[in-house]
Write an enzyme that holds these catalytic residues in place. Structure first.
Site, PDB file in Angstrom:
ATOM      1  N   ASP A  25       3.207  -2.752  14.809  1.00 48.82           N
ATOM      2  CA  ASP A  25       2.628  -1.654  15.065  1.00 48.82           C
ATOM      3  C   ASP A  25       2.745  -1.010  16.700  1.00 48.82           C
ATOM      4  OD1 ASP A  25       1.153   0.949  14.211  1.00 48.82           O
ATOM      5  OD2 ASP A  25      -0.451   0.133  14.310  1.00 48.82           O
ATOM      6  N   GLY A  28       5.348   4.032  17.834  1.00 48.40           N
ATOM      7  CA  GLY A  28       4.431   6.128  18.432  1.00 48.40           C
ATOM      8  C   GLY A  28       3.919   5.850  20.222  1.00 48.40           C
ATOM      9  N   ARG A  29       2.981   5.470  19.796  1.00 47.31           N
ATOM     10  CA  ARG A  29       2.194   5.384  20.506  1.00 47.31           C
ATOM     11  C   ARG A  29       2.872   4.403  22.332  1.00 47.31           C
ATOM     12  NH1 ARG A  29      -2.488   2.801  18.609  1.00 47.31           N
ATOM     13  NH2 ARG A  29      -1.510   2.434  17.049  1.00 47.31           N
ATOM     14  N   HIS A  42      10.390   4.021  17.453  1.00 39.69           N
ATOM     15  CA  HIS A  42      11.077   3.179  16.460  1.00 39.69           C
ATOM     16  C   HIS A  42      12.356   1.931  17.084  1.00 39.69           C
ATOM     17  CE1 HIS A  42       8.008   4.223  14.002  1.00 39.69           C
ATOM     18  NE2 HIS A  42       8.182   5.474  14.401  1.00 39.69           N
ATOM     19  N   THR A  71       4.125   2.247   2.374  1.00 33.69           N
ATOM     20  CA  THR A  71       4.097   3.494   0.844  1.00 33.69           C
ATOM     21  C   THR A  71       3.282   4.492   1.242  1.00 33.69           C
ATOM     22  OG1 THR A  71       2.168   2.272   0.177  1.00 33.69           O
ATOM     23  CG2 THR A  71       4.158   1.306  -0.894  1.00 33.69           C
ATOM     24  N   GLU A  72       2.210   4.242   2.725  1.00 33.05           N
ATOM     25  CA  GLU A  72       2.008   5.337   2.823  1.00 33.05           C
ATOM     26  C   GLU A  72       2.523   5.997   4.179  1.00 33.05           C
ATOM     27  OE1 GLU A  72      -0.414   3.431   0.828  1.00 33.05           O
ATOM     28  OE2 GLU A  72      -0.368   2.622   2.554  1.00 33.05           O
ATOM     29  N   ASN A  73       3.929   5.378   4.717  1.00 33.99           N
ATOM     30  CA  ASN A  73       4.095   5.822   6.290  1.00 33.99           C
ATOM     31  C   ASN A  73       4.834   7.061   5.076  1.00 33.99           C
ATOM     32  OD1 ASN A  73       4.424   2.832   7.488  1.00 33.99           O
ATOM     33  ND2 ASN A  73       3.291   4.119   8.001  1.00 33.99           N
ATOM     34  N   ARG A 192      -1.507  -8.692  14.252  1.00 39.42           N
ATOM     35  CA  ARG A 192      -1.349  -7.219  14.898  1.00 39.42           C
ATOM     36  C   ARG A 192      -1.367  -6.591  16.371  1.00 39.42           C
ATOM     37  NH1 ARG A 192      -3.049  -2.311  10.700  1.00 39.42           N
ATOM     38  NH2 ARG A 192      -2.036  -0.700  11.863  1.00 39.42           N
ATOM     39  N   ARG A 198      -7.379  -3.448  12.113  1.00 42.59           N
ATOM     40  CA  ARG A 198      -7.085  -3.266  10.493  1.00 42.59           C
ATOM     41  C   ARG A 198      -6.285  -3.880   9.739  1.00 42.59           C
ATOM     42  NH1 ARG A 198      -7.678   1.909  12.367  1.00 42.59           N
ATOM     43  NH2 ARG A 198      -5.786   3.153  12.189  1.00 42.59           N
ATOM     44  N   GLU A 211      -5.638 -16.621   8.760  1.00 41.41           N
ATOM     45  CA  GLU A 211      -6.156 -15.883  10.575  1.00 41.41           C
ATOM     46  C   GLU A 211      -5.297 -14.609  10.497  1.00 41.41           C
ATOM     47  OE1 GLU A 211      -8.065 -17.865  11.259  1.00 41.41           O
ATOM     48  OE2 GLU A 211      -8.555 -19.592   9.712  1.00 41.41           O
TER      49      GLU A 211
HETATM   50  C1  IPE Z   1       0.688   0.130   9.100  1.00 38.23           C
HETATM   51  O1  IPE Z   1       0.711   0.492  10.146  1.00 38.23           O
HETATM   52  C2  IPE Z   1       2.225  -0.388   8.949  1.00 38.23           C
HETATM   53  C3  IPE Z   1       3.454  -0.678   9.703  1.00 38.23           C
HETATM   54  C4  IPE Z   1       3.577  -0.732  10.598  1.00 38.23           C
HETATM   55  C5  IPE Z   1       4.526  -0.388   9.025  1.00 38.23           C
HETATM   56  P1  IPE Z   1       0.058   2.166  10.323  1.00 38.23           P
HETATM   57  O2  IPE Z   1       0.978   2.356  11.449  1.00 38.23           O
HETATM   58  O3  IPE Z   1       1.264   2.494   9.136  1.00 38.23           O
HETATM   59  O4  IPE Z   1      -0.946   1.832  10.545  1.00 38.23           O
HETATM   60  P2  IPE Z   1      -1.897   2.985  10.271  1.00 38.23           P
HETATM   61  O5  IPE Z   1      -1.988   4.694   9.810  1.00 38.23           O
HETATM   62  O6  IPE Z   1      -2.935   2.788  11.663  1.00 38.23           O
HETATM   63  O7  IPE Z   1      -3.536   2.115   9.917  1.00 38.23           O
HETATM   64  C1  IPE Z   2       4.869   1.348  13.494  1.00 35.84           C
HETATM   65  O1  IPE Z   2       4.897   2.207  15.108  1.00 35.84           O
HETATM   66  C2  IPE Z   2       5.847   2.100  12.449  1.00 35.84           C
HETATM   67  C3  IPE Z   2       5.599   2.335  11.366  1.00 35.84           C
HETATM   68  C4  IPE Z   2       4.140   2.673  10.954  1.00 35.84           C
HETATM   69  C5  IPE Z   2       6.479   2.161  10.797  1.00 35.84           C
HETATM   70  P1  IPE Z   2       3.841   3.436  14.149  1.00 35.84           P
HETATM   71  O2  IPE Z   2       4.484   4.670  14.830  1.00 35.84           O
HETATM   72  O3  IPE Z   2       2.726   3.642  13.341  1.00 35.84           O
HETATM   73  O4  IPE Z   2       3.170   3.573  16.373  1.00 35.84           O
HETATM   74  P2  IPE Z   2       1.322   4.063  16.602  1.00 35.84           P
HETATM   75  O5  IPE Z   2       0.602   3.334  15.491  1.00 35.84           O
HETATM   76  O6  IPE Z   2       1.698   5.843  15.890  1.00 35.84           O
HETATM   77  O7  IPE Z   2       1.657   4.178  17.832  1.00 35.84           O
HETATM   78 MG    MG Z   3       0.896   2.678  13.256  1.00 36.38          MG
END
Ligand code: IPE
Ligand code: IPE
Ligand code: MG
Length: 246
Positions: A25, A28-29, A42, A71-73, A192, A198, A211
């Site tokens: 994770d 994006g940031r 990415h 599944t939420e992405n 994480r 979370r 752990e």
């Molecule tokens: C979890 O990250 C899913 C993956 C890293 C593939 P998300 O960015 O989707 O989770 P939330 O929205 O912060 O909980």
């Molecule tokens: C994780 O990075 C990749 C996926 C969830 C596919 P994010 O894209 O969630 O990055 P943030 O959390 O927006 O920074």
């Molecule tokens: Mg994320």
């Protein structure tokens, strides 16, 4: 001592967990901080995945599981989703090309039916060509912990409806056999990055006694030294599995 030599020494001093799982994770940031589009994040995250999966193999991690797409992405923009899927295709083409050199068994956790036929075919090739290797990489793609549990419950319910099983026969072991992770030991360490604390629907069943290690580092910046810090932290834990440590 150089950084690499130091890492080597540290790694020899620590025995590595058998199964490490990572929620990749923060892509994006990472991009946003640099004024780049999320898709650039990415691409950078994909590089980190290559690097860290190679490193895990080198230090002897037997099972390595990564959360690549939940599944939420699918809620994200079409542009972002297809950029992630394209990166996955590119990665799989390389993985298939380098299969005999790397010798890693590739598995997928998740419902691949929603992916493009091209990506699905590559995933199938990667799985079919690697099933005899010992070190295992599990890629969670269109994966959700709740979805996985519901699917497993459905399989068992169907077996009962068909008269092949009785409800009272269900045990944790039997249920586990219907999960994507069938046959894979539970993760010892779940990492994480990105500062979120979370689990976001990752390995809900399998993480019962895992752990956790949380770090503010964004996934594209995650490196070998950070992984070793996570392993070091893991070694400082007392795993009791509900019992009492003597
Ligand atoms: C979890 O990250 C899913 C993956 C890293 C593939 P998300 O960015 O989707 O989770 P939330 O929205 O912060 O909980
Ligand atoms: C994780 O990075 C990749 C996926 C969830 C596919 P994010 O894209 O969630 O990055 P943030 O959390 O927006 O920074
Ligand atoms: Mg994320």
């Amino acid at each position: 001592m150089g950084l690499f030599a130091k890492q080597k020494a540290e790694q020899q001093a620590l025995s590595v967990p058998q199964h490490i799982a990572i929620i990749m994770d923060g892509n994006g940031r990472w991009a946003q901080k640099r004024g780049l589009p999320r898709t650039a994040g990415h691409a950078a995250g994909c590089e980190t995945f290559r690097r860290i999966s190679n490193y895990c193999r080198e230090i002897g991690v037997k099972y390595f599981t990564v959360y690549a797409f939940s599944t939420e992405n699918w809620k994200r923009s079409q542009e972002e989703v297809s950029a992630i899927m394209n990166l996955m295709e590119q990665y799989l083409r390389e993985a298939i090309r380098d299969m005999q050199k790397n010798r890693v068994k590739i598995c997928f956790f998740g419902d691949l039916s929603r992916l493009s036929p091209e990506l699905r075919a590559l995933a199938e090739d990667a799985v079919n060509q690697s099933h005899d290797f010992e070190i295992q990489a599990n890629i969670c793609l269109n994966y959700g912990g709740r979805d996985e549990i519901v699917r497993a419950a459905r399989v068992f319910a169907q077996e009962c409806a068909d008269g092949k099983r009785k409800p009272e026969e269900l045990t944790e072991e039997l249920f586990s056999q219907n999960l994507y992770s069938a046959g894979v030991p539970d993760p010892d360490l779940i990492i994480r990055p990105s500062g979120e604390v979370r689990i976001s629907n990752f390995l809900l069943w399998q993480s019962a006694y895992a752990e956790y290690y949380f770090t503010d580092v964004l996934w594209p910046d995650f490196d070998e030294a950070e992984l070793l810090r996570a392993i070091e932290s893991y070694h400082g834990r007392s795993r009791r599995f509900g019992g009492v440590k003597k």
